[in-house]
Design an enzyme around this catalytic site. Structure first.
Site, PDB file in Angstrom:
ATOM      1  N   ASP A 226     -87.798 -29.571   8.183  1.00 35.83           N
ATOM      2  CA  ASP A 226     -86.375 -29.716   7.848  1.00 35.83           C
ATOM      3  C   ASP A 226     -85.647 -30.374   9.022  1.00 35.83           C
ATOM      4  O   ASP A 226     -85.915 -30.049  10.180  1.00 35.83           O
ATOM      5  CB  ASP A 226     -85.757 -28.350   7.559  1.00 35.83           C
ATOM      6  CG  ASP A 226     -84.341 -28.474   7.019  1.00 35.83           C
ATOM      7  OD1 ASP A 226     -84.203 -28.796   5.825  1.00 35.83           O
ATOM      8  OD2 ASP A 226     -83.392 -28.253   7.790  1.00 35.83           O
ATOM      9  N   ASN A 234     -74.440 -36.575   8.061  1.00 30.61           N
ATOM     10  CA  ASN A 234     -73.731 -37.093   6.883  1.00 30.61           C
ATOM     11  C   ASN A 234     -72.224 -37.011   7.064  1.00 30.61           C
ATOM     12  O   ASN A 234     -71.483 -37.945   6.712  1.00 30.61           O
ATOM     13  CB  ASN A 234     -74.141 -36.312   5.640  1.00 30.61           C
ATOM     14  CG  ASN A 234     -75.504 -36.750   5.102  1.00 30.61           C
ATOM     15  OD1 ASN A 234     -75.901 -37.904   5.266  1.00 30.61           O
ATOM     16  ND2 ASN A 234     -76.215 -35.832   4.484  1.00 30.61           N
ATOM     17  N   HIS A 239     -72.951 -40.818   4.196  1.00 25.06           N
ATOM     18  CA  HIS A 239     -74.234 -40.610   3.519  1.00 25.06           C
ATOM     19  C   HIS A 239     -75.145 -41.833   3.572  1.00 25.06           C
ATOM     20  O   HIS A 239     -76.379 -41.677   3.574  1.00 25.06           O
ATOM     21  CB  HIS A 239     -73.982 -40.194   2.058  1.00 25.06           C
ATOM     22  CG  HIS A 239     -73.497 -38.790   1.930  1.00 25.06           C
ATOM     23  ND1 HIS A 239     -74.330 -37.708   1.947  1.00 25.06           N
ATOM     24  CD2 HIS A 239     -72.235 -38.272   1.818  1.00 25.06           C
ATOM     25  CE1 HIS A 239     -73.636 -36.584   1.828  1.00 25.06           C
ATOM     26  NE2 HIS A 239     -72.347 -36.910   1.743  1.00 25.06           N
ATOM     27  N   GLU A 269     -83.029 -32.834   2.764  1.00 26.56           N
ATOM     28  CA  GLU A 269     -83.648 -33.270   4.010  1.00 26.56           C
ATOM     29  C   GLU A 269     -84.887 -32.443   4.343  1.00 26.56           C
ATOM     30  O   GLU A 269     -85.318 -32.364   5.486  1.00 26.56           O
ATOM     31  CB  GLU A 269     -82.642 -33.188   5.170  1.00 26.56           C
ATOM     32  CG  GLU A 269     -82.184 -31.790   5.527  1.00 26.56           C
ATOM     33  CD  GLU A 269     -80.987 -31.313   4.737  1.00 26.56           C
ATOM     34  OE1 GLU A 269     -80.351 -30.354   5.183  1.00 26.56           O
ATOM     35  OE2 GLU A 269     -80.673 -31.905   3.677  1.00 26.56           O
ATOM     36  N   ARG A 289     -96.913 -32.972  17.236  1.00 25.74           N
ATOM     37  CA  ARG A 289     -96.830 -34.387  17.635  1.00 25.74           C
ATOM     38  C   ARG A 289     -95.753 -35.108  16.830  1.00 25.74           C
ATOM     39  O   ARG A 289     -95.055 -35.980  17.350  1.00 25.74           O
ATOM     40  CB  ARG A 289     -98.191 -35.070  17.469  1.00 25.74           C
ATOM     41  CG  ARG A 289     -99.187 -34.672  18.556  1.00 25.74           C
ATOM     42  CD  ARG A 289    -100.454 -35.518  18.544  1.00 25.74           C
ATOM     43  NE  ARG A 289    -101.367 -35.118  17.487  1.00 25.74           N
ATOM     44  CZ  ARG A 289    -101.693 -35.871  16.453  1.00 25.74           C
ATOM     45  NH1 ARG A 289    -101.160 -37.071  16.317  1.00 25.74           N
ATOM     46  NH2 ARG A 289    -102.557 -35.447  15.554  1.00 25.74           N
TER      47      ARG A 289
END
Length: 347
Positions: A226, A234, A239, A269, A289
């Site tokens: 996330d 946003n 957006h 997201e 990573r």
């Protein structure tokens, strides 16, 4: 430059000769050509054409293709020209070219194949009907056979282009349909914005991995990733800028994944990563990573430089896991990462 039909359909001299042999025609038949035109066609071509179209107009199936102002007269003129050249120089390229062109014309108007064959049969029957009664039985037999042979040749050539054009059109349609199917399938498998896998496709792949759990030595792992504080991106930049950031994050994630791994957009997201037959430590190493790569450089969109970090929860599939269960377990680990300060990986 227009391609000749004989070239297109491979009717060079040797191919023309083979076709003539197939229909029993040879140079010896030229005497029969002259006899046919002198005694049958020259004297009766108008009657043959008129009878042909009288028959066609009396049948609704065929009348539908020849009705209209002036259509019948034009067709009669064309048909008369065909009769005037019937069998003349049948071995020449020009003769083959004309017969091949007839097939294209009939396919173009959509004449059904059965009616097409019926029309050739009718014309053959009308020509045969005008063989003079005074001919000897032997002459009638020879001329009848010749008419049948030439009619067969003409119909075979016309059908060559008719059939191949129909097949070509169908093949083209099939190719178009397959391409459209592939395009729609690709769209169904892919999130249109980020080009990650779609939620539907992601869940289908995940279910397949869960079905294999217990059948492999090494189970699969998943991660939920996330973007941290993405709402602020946003709200601050709009957006459209947020969309570009999402696409950029997915690009960075993919660059650190293996070819066998899959990333799918789970919602907003939030993304799910699937690591087939991968132990937990390896999956955590890959996600770490990824986290470092996302954090390493701000995303540049228009004139903005936007730093982004991610949080992730990584878990291993266990036997009898459902999609909801494994997602919930990874989600709990994600929230743990969020609660412990974000920009981290929990497992």
């Amino acid at each position: 430059m227009q391609v000749r039909l004989c070239d297109k359909y491979g009717f060079d001299k040797s191919a023309r000769q083979r076709r003539l042999e197939l229909f029993g025609l040879s140079s010896a038949d030229h005497a029969l050509v002259r006899l046919l035109h002198e005694t049958v066609i020259s004297n009766n071509k108008q009657q043959i054409v008129d009878q042909f179209y009288d028959f066609m107009l009396n049948h609704p199936e065929t009348a539908a293709f020849i009705s209209g102002t002036g259509v019948v007269e034009r067709l009669k003129h064309t048909h008369t020209q065909y009769l005037e050249s019937f069998g003349i120089d049948f071995e020449q390229e020009a003769y083959f070219e004309r017969c091949l062109a007839i097939g294209l014309a009939h396919e173009r108007i959509g004449l059904p194949f059965t009616l097409y064959q019926a029309a050739y049969r009718l014309l053959q029957e009308l020509i045969l009907a005008y063989i003079p009664d005074e001919f000897t039985d032997e002459d009638k037999k020879k001329l009848t056979q010749f008419i049948i042979n030439v009619s067969g040749l003409d119909m075979s050539l016309a059908m060559e282009t008719y059939h191949n054009t129909v097949v070509s059109t169908l093949t083209s349609s099939i190719i178009d349909l397959k391409q459209e199917e592939q395009r729609l399938s690709s769209r169904a498998k892919q999130d249109t914005l980020t080009k990650a896998a779609s939620r539907e496709y992601l869940l289908a792949v995940l279910q397949n991995e869960l079905d294999l759990t217990g059948k492999r030595t090494v189970p699969s792992c998943i991660a939920i990733i996330d973007l941290d504080h993405f709402k602020k991106v946003n709200d601050s930049y709009g957006h459209l800028v947020g969309d570009e950031v999402l696409k950029g994050v997915v690009g960075r994630i993919k660059s650190r994944m293996r070819n066998l791994d899959l990333i799918g957009r789970y919602g907003g997201e939030e993304f799910v990563l699937i690591f087939p037959a991968t132990d937990l430590s390896k999956a955590v190493d890959i996600v770490e990573r990824i986290r470092q790569h996302v954090e390493s450089t701000p995303f540049h969109v228009d004139e903005f430089s936007i730093p982004v970090t991610i949080s992730a929860g990584v878990t291993t599939a266990v036997k009898e896991d459902s999609i909801d269960e494994i997602i919930m377990r990874a989600d709990q680990l994600l929230y743990q990462a969020k609660n412990e300060g974000r920009n981290r990986v929990e497992s």
